[in-house]
Design an enzyme around this catalytic site. Structure first.
Site, PDB file in Angstrom:
ATOM      1  N   SER A 118       0.839  -1.187   0.000  1.00  0.00           N
ATOM      2  CA  SER A 118       0.000   0.000   0.000  1.00  0.00           C
ATOM      3  C   SER A 118       0.880   1.246   0.000  1.00  0.00           C
ATOM      4  O   SER A 118       2.062   1.168  -0.357  1.00  0.00           O
ATOM      5  CB  SER A 118      -0.938  -0.028   1.209  1.00  0.00           C
ATOM      6  N   ASN A 119       0.354   2.384   0.378  1.00  0.00           N
ATOM      7  CA  ASN A 119       1.142   3.619   0.446  1.00  0.00           C
ATOM      8  C   ASN A 119       0.611   4.487   1.585  1.00  0.00           C
ATOM      9  O   ASN A 119      -0.359   4.128   2.246  1.00  0.00           O
ATOM     10  CB  ASN A 119       1.100   4.358  -0.904  1.00  0.00           C
ATOM     11  N   HIS A 120       1.236   5.633   1.793  1.00  0.00           N
ATOM     12  CA  HIS A 120       0.939   6.468   2.962  1.00  0.00           C
ATOM     13  C   HIS A 120      -0.196   7.455   2.776  1.00  0.00           C
ATOM     14  O   HIS A 120      -0.344   8.375   3.576  1.00  0.00           O
ATOM     15  CB  HIS A 120       2.194   7.234   3.398  1.00  0.00           C
TER      16      HIS A 120
ATOM     17  N   ALA B   4      -4.764   7.560  -4.156  1.00  0.00           N
ATOM     18  CA  ALA B   4      -3.393   7.153  -4.469  1.00  0.00           C
ATOM     19  C   ALA B   4      -3.450   5.655  -4.780  1.00  0.00           C
ATOM     20  O   ALA B   4      -3.247   4.808  -3.910  1.00  0.00           O
ATOM     21  CB  ALA B   4      -2.478   7.445  -3.291  1.00  0.00           C
TER      22      ALA B   4
END
Ligand code: CTP
Ligand code: CA
Length: 223
Positions: free
Chosen positions: A33-35, A100
């Protein structure tokens, strides 16, 4: 600006917003995943409601409260998010892709937890579908707005993304600057469209969201 909103800038318009990160499963207990915090997308959803829009929020996993009066569709992966967006597209006037989305996902999802073994392993990844480009390519596309997170040549890369994906508008974000954009309270952006651009100085994400929606409403009406 506040008066404009209370007068129903987007009264009756159907706005669909994607927000947050996606999660791409690796096995039953792990993911890539991402932030992304989801704050910009949730601020857009709250501002769209305030502007009188019928607002749908399609969101990856975040820890934010869902704004009032929003139709909420939680999703996990990029492919889930795309399916939810395609479900909504026929009843959508304005589509805003703020999520995102993970560009890649693991080529295979293991059915059981992967066990530790070798000192080094590698993980094959495959490209995810591009959600906003898919929406912009349907037979009767909504007014479609993308975001572009860039660390260099921000406006050139953003304009290129807008053209390649056939978007009506793109919001360019310089994510190399400290304290704005990704996972922060504030943002500063430049909005690009076919016939112009507008820079919004650093402000809270809710104020940036209002100004983005004002610009969307203005260009949408001219279209
Ligand atoms: N986007 C999308 N689906 C994807 C990837 C991105 O809908 N699979 C959308 C984002 O929500 C955003 C826009 O495309 O509105 C641009 O995302 P960004 O990550 O900046 O661009 P990419 O096209 O993925 O290119 P890169 O990450 O290589 O810069
Ligand atoms: Ca990307």
């Amino acid at each position: 600006a506040a008066a404009l909103f209370e007068s129903g800038l987007l009264a009756g318009k159907r706005v669909v917003i994607t927000a947050g990160p996606t999660r791409e499963a690796l096995d039953p207990v792990r993911y890539i995943s991402n932030h992304s915090s989801g704050k910009m997308g949730y601020a857009l959803a709250a501002a769209a409601v305030a502007a009188g829009a019928r607002t749908t929020l399609i969101s990856g996993p975040v820890t934010l409260p869902v704004p009032d009066h929003v139709a909420f569709h939680p999703v996990e992966s990029a492919r889930d998010m795309l399916a939810a967006c395609l479900d909504q597209v026929a009843e959508c006037d304005i589509f805003i892709a703020c999520a995102a989305v993970a560009d890649y996902r693991p080529a295979q999802v293991q059915g059981q937890k992967i066990k530790k073994g070798a000192e080094e392993i590698s993980l094959p990844l495959v490209r995810n579908p591009d959600i906003v480009a898919t929406i912009a390519a349907v037979e009767k596309p909504p007014f479609t707005v993308g975001f572009a997170a860039e660390t260099q040549d921000v406006l050139a890369y953003a304009r290129d993304k807008m053209q390649r994906k056939h978007l009506d508008m793109i919001v360019a974000n310089d994510v190399s600057e400290q304290g704005i954009g990704f996972n922060s309270e504030e943002n500063a952006v430049t909005i690009l469209h076919e016939s112009g651009q507008r820079t919004l100085a650093r402000a809270t994400k809710f104020n940036i969201a209002r100004e983005i929606l004002e610009e969307i409403a203005r260009v949408y009406r001219e279209n």
